[in-house]
Design an enzyme around this catalytic site. Structure first.
Site, mmCIF file in Angstrom:
data_model
loop_
_atom_site.group_PDB
_atom_site.id
_atom_site.type_symbol
_atom_site.label_atom_id
_atom_site.label_comp_id
_atom_site.label_asym_id
_atom_site.label_seq_id
_atom_site.Cartn_x
_atom_site.Cartn_y
_atom_site.Cartn_z
ATOM 1 N N VAL A 64 0.254 -1.095 -7.788
ATOM 2 C CA VAL A 64 0.911 -1.651 -6.478
ATOM 3 C C VAL A 64 1.786 -2.838 -7.040
ATOM 4 O O VAL A 64 3.062 -2.959 -6.731
ATOM 5 C CB VAL A 64 0.064 -1.901 -5.673
ATOM 6 C CG1 VAL A 64 0.628 -2.459 -4.296
ATOM 7 C CG2 VAL A 64 -0.591 -0.778 -5.148
ATOM 8 N N ALA A 73 16.389 -10.386 5.112
ATOM 9 C CA ALA A 73 15.814 -11.754 5.355
ATOM 10 C C ALA A 73 16.509 -12.870 5.595
ATOM 11 O O ALA A 73 15.957 -13.821 6.270
ATOM 12 C CB ALA A 73 14.922 -11.924 4.143
ATOM 13 N N LYS A 125 -7.875 -4.386 1.561
ATOM 14 C CA LYS A 125 -8.465 -4.204 2.716
ATOM 15 C C LYS A 125 -10.053 -4.660 2.998
ATOM 16 O O LYS A 125 -10.555 -4.963 3.993
ATOM 17 C CB LYS A 125 -8.625 -2.633 3.104
ATOM 18 C CG LYS A 125 -9.134 -1.857 1.995
ATOM 19 C CD LYS A 125 -8.123 -1.006 1.145
ATOM 20 C CE LYS A 125 -8.460 -0.579 -0.168
ATOM 21 N NZ LYS A 125 -7.582 0.416 -0.634
ATOM 22 N N VAL A 142 -4.180 -0.963 5.101
ATOM 23 C CA VAL A 142 -4.383 0.002 5.978
ATOM 24 C C VAL A 142 -3.281 1.183 5.998
ATOM 25 O O VAL A 142 -1.988 0.846 6.414
ATOM 26 C CB VAL A 142 -4.804 -0.337 7.660
ATOM 27 C CG1 VAL A 142 -4.882 0.754 8.178
ATOM 28 C CG2 VAL A 142 -5.513 -1.581 7.650
ATOM 29 N N GLY A 150 -4.211 8.817 -9.687
ATOM 30 C CA GLY A 150 -4.171 7.217 -9.216
ATOM 31 C C GLY A 150 -4.373 7.137 -7.743
ATOM 32 O O GLY A 150 -3.918 6.198 -7.310
ATOM 33 N N GLU A 166 -9.979 4.685 -5.559
ATOM 34 C CA GLU A 166 -10.252 3.270 -5.726
ATOM 35 C C GLU A 166 -10.789 3.282 -7.293
ATOM 36 O O GLU A 166 -11.151 4.226 -7.711
ATOM 37 C CB GLU A 166 -11.555 2.907 -5.021
ATOM 38 C CG GLU A 166 -10.804 2.590 -3.421
ATOM 39 C CD GLU A 166 -9.764 1.900 -3.497
ATOM 40 O OE1 GLU A 166 -9.744 0.644 -3.382
ATOM 41 O OE2 GLU A 166 -8.700 2.415 -2.841
ATOM 42 N N ASP A 192 -14.196 2.817 1.934
ATOM 43 C CA ASP A 192 -12.504 2.246 1.852
ATOM 44 C C ASP A 192 -12.212 2.601 3.415
ATOM 45 O O ASP A 192 -11.576 1.727 3.749
ATOM 46 C CB ASP A 192 -11.883 3.417 0.902
ATOM 47 C CG ASP A 192 -10.499 3.038 1.055
ATOM 48 O OD1 ASP A 192 -10.086 2.024 0.428
ATOM 49 O OD2 ASP A 192 -9.708 3.907 1.476
ATOM 50 N N LYS A 243 -10.867 0.054 6.349
ATOM 51 C CA LYS A 243 -9.497 0.137 6.926
ATOM 52 C C LYS A 243 -9.679 0.121 8.553
ATOM 53 O O LYS A 243 -9.116 -0.389 9.237
ATOM 54 C CB LYS A 243 -8.726 1.196 6.575
ATOM 55 C CG LYS A 243 -8.295 1.114 5.068
ATOM 56 C CD LYS A 243 -7.706 2.567 4.549
ATOM 57 C CE LYS A 243 -7.517 2.317 3.015
ATOM 58 N NZ LYS A 243 -7.432 3.479 2.472
ATOM 59 N N GLY A 290 -0.726 4.889 -3.211
ATOM 60 C CA GLY A 290 0.154 4.968 -4.457
ATOM 61 C C GLY A 290 0.766 4.017 -4.369
ATOM 62 O O GLY A 290 1.063 3.011 -3.580
HETATM 63 N N1 HSE Z 1 -8.151 4.786 -2.462
HETATM 64 C C1 HSE Z 1 -7.318 4.722 -1.197
HETATM 65 C C2 HSE Z 1 -7.255 6.050 -0.644
HETATM 66 C C3 HSE Z 1 -6.112 3.957 -1.676
HETATM 67 O O1 HSE Z 1 -7.385 7.124 -1.287
HETATM 68 O O2 HSE Z 1 -6.499 6.149 0.380
HETATM 69 C C4 HSE Z 1 -5.460 3.511 -0.539
HETATM 70 O O3 HSE Z 1 -6.185 2.240 0.270
#
Ligand code: HSE
Length: 441
Positions: free
Chosen positions: A14, A33, A103, A130, A185, A188, A199, A203, A300
């Site tokens: 990221v 901006a 999160k 989120v 990818g 987590e 996860d 959120k 991603g």
């Molecule tokens: N591991 C999380 C997912 C990544 O699979 O949604 C984004 O928070």
């Protein structure tokens, strides 16, 4: 006007995407901006083969970035909660604004972080925490501000949605698909956070607070993963007109707020049932607008960077505003948050899919139906597959699939205990909740 100076901490997938988009879209971003947004320092604890920010200055100690006089806004993308919490609180104490995609940090320490931000007159933005690239927090906090929100339900973990989708469409094994999600990818660092629902619970905790104006209470979330879902259940659900989805759901009731993450049978006709792969979607039911659906990539580099940079723009535009005129962190003014309780799971009602492994002989089904009716559970549909019969010790055993009407969780627990205690059943009953997602849920 002088450019705003960013301290970018964390340059994994990221962080690198944020760095790239700030450079690639610099002219558009400046036009939006009203001033430039420059990365003045990058906090990275060690060299990386895949990223060199030169000529931008590198700082090995991320906490030094939080204290750096050349930083106006700290972007926290290091993940985890321990160092990240210290980093964010240090930046706030130094009078810097913060943008984070974390999160877990917001769900678990958000109340403390927002209180500190309030005290120091700075902003903490967390859109990317989120549903990755979906501008959902913005929509809930601002676009739907006229509404009383009744409930929201969604798929907010891409990895578990990917796993269940692949198990259904490609008839693949759980472990095999999860390994692929890690390679791609999406998962987590610890993929149990994805498949155990943690996860999504992080959120959902954030979404519930913004929807209902209550303090963040991650400990109140009920969390159930997808690890026990079999291909057999996915096929039976299909046959009954449902898809099994990793659903996160929060709802306001007269007794309190439901906050739950669990695999759920969703009618195949619902749009949410057709959100497949790594995509996320959230259905929000509000009193004035009715239902609204938000769909997009939830994980991603690119999608998450899209939200991080949008937050940066928001923070930059609000720098000169008086803190009281900024959009409140949890949508409602901090002194107007409500103390409505969260409901324990035993008090939550839902319909159920049950798979019971039972002896195929007269009277067994009647006994199961009696145990359900003793808990006032009524049956909506039932299937028993002759071709699924298995011989065990010269007796025929068969899976019985039952769909029930809505019932309180505590009643279902009692019925299941009684069914599992019968001599004519074996093992645990497979129990998956069912939600229609119609207006009244
Ligand atoms: N591991 C999380 C997912 C990544 O699979 O949604 C984004 O928070």
């Amino acid at each position: 006007m002088e450019a705003v100076r960013i301290g970018l901490c964390g340059v994994g997938t990221v962080g690198q995407a944020v760095f790239a988009v700030l450079e690639r879209n610099a002219s558009e971003i400046t036009r939006r901006a009203g001033r430039g947004i420059d990365v003045s320092v990058v906090g990275m604890r060690h060299d990386r083969d895949d990223f060199d920010p030169a000529p931008v200055r590198v700082e090995r100690d991320v906490l030094a970035v939080a204290r750096d006089p050349d930083v106006d806004i700290l972007v926290e993308l290091i993940g985890g909660v321990t160092t990240a919490r210290e980093l964010v609180l240090t930046a706030i104490a130094e009078g810097k604004h913060v943008v984070t995609a974390n999160k877990a940090l917001i769900a678990e320490y958000g109340n403390e972080i927002f209180a500190a931000a309030h005290e120091h007159g700075v902003n903490v933005a967390f859109e990317a925490a989120v549903a990755g690239g979906i501008p959902l927090i913005k929509a809930l906090r601002e676009g739907l501000a006229a509404n009383r929100i009744n409930w929201l339900a969604g798929i907010i973990n891409g990895t578990s949605n990917y796993v269940l989708s692949e198990m259904r469409v490609a008839d693949r094994e759980f472990a095999d698909v999860l390994a692929e999600a890690q390679r791609l990818g999406y998962a987590e660092a610890d993929p149990t956070f994805d498949v155990d629902g943690i996860d999504a619970a992080h959120k959902l905790t954030i979404l519930a607070s913004i929807a209902f104006g209550v303090p963040l209470q991650f400990a109140a979330a009920y969390t159930e993963g997808i690890g026990h879902i079999t291909r057999e259940d996915i096929a039976y659900a299909d046959e009954l007109g449902y898809r099994i989805k990793p659903l996160a759901l929060t709802r306001r009731t007269e007794q309190g707020i439901e906050l739950r993450v669990h695999p759920t049978l969703v009618p195949a006709r619902q749009l949410l049932a057709n959100v497949d792969g790594v995509m996320n979607a959230v259905l929000v039911h509000s009193d004035t607008v009715g239902p609204t659906l938000f769909y997009g990539p939830g994980a991603g580099g690119g999608p998450t960077a899209s939200s991080v940079v949008a937050d940066l723009l928001d923070v930059v535009r609000g720098i000169t505003a008086h803190p009281n005129q900024r959009v409140p962190h949890l949508a409602f003014q901090p002194d107007a948050l409500s103390d409505v309780p969260f409901l324990p799971m035993s008090e939550v009602s839902s319909a159920y899919y049950l798979r019971i492994f039972a002896q195929d002989r007269p009277g067994v089904l009647a006994r199961v139906a009696t145990l359900l009716s003793e808990q006032k559970i009524s049956i909506e549909a039932l299937i028993q597959k002759e071709q699924a019969i298995r011989e065990i010790d010269e007796e025929a055993w068969v899976p019985i699939i039952i769909l029930t009407h809505r019932v309180k969780e505590a009643h279902m627990e009692r019925a299941l205990h009684a069914i599992e205690s019968l001599d004519e059943t074996r093992g645990r009953v497979m129990r998956i909740r069912v939600e229609s997602l119609d207006a009244g849920l």
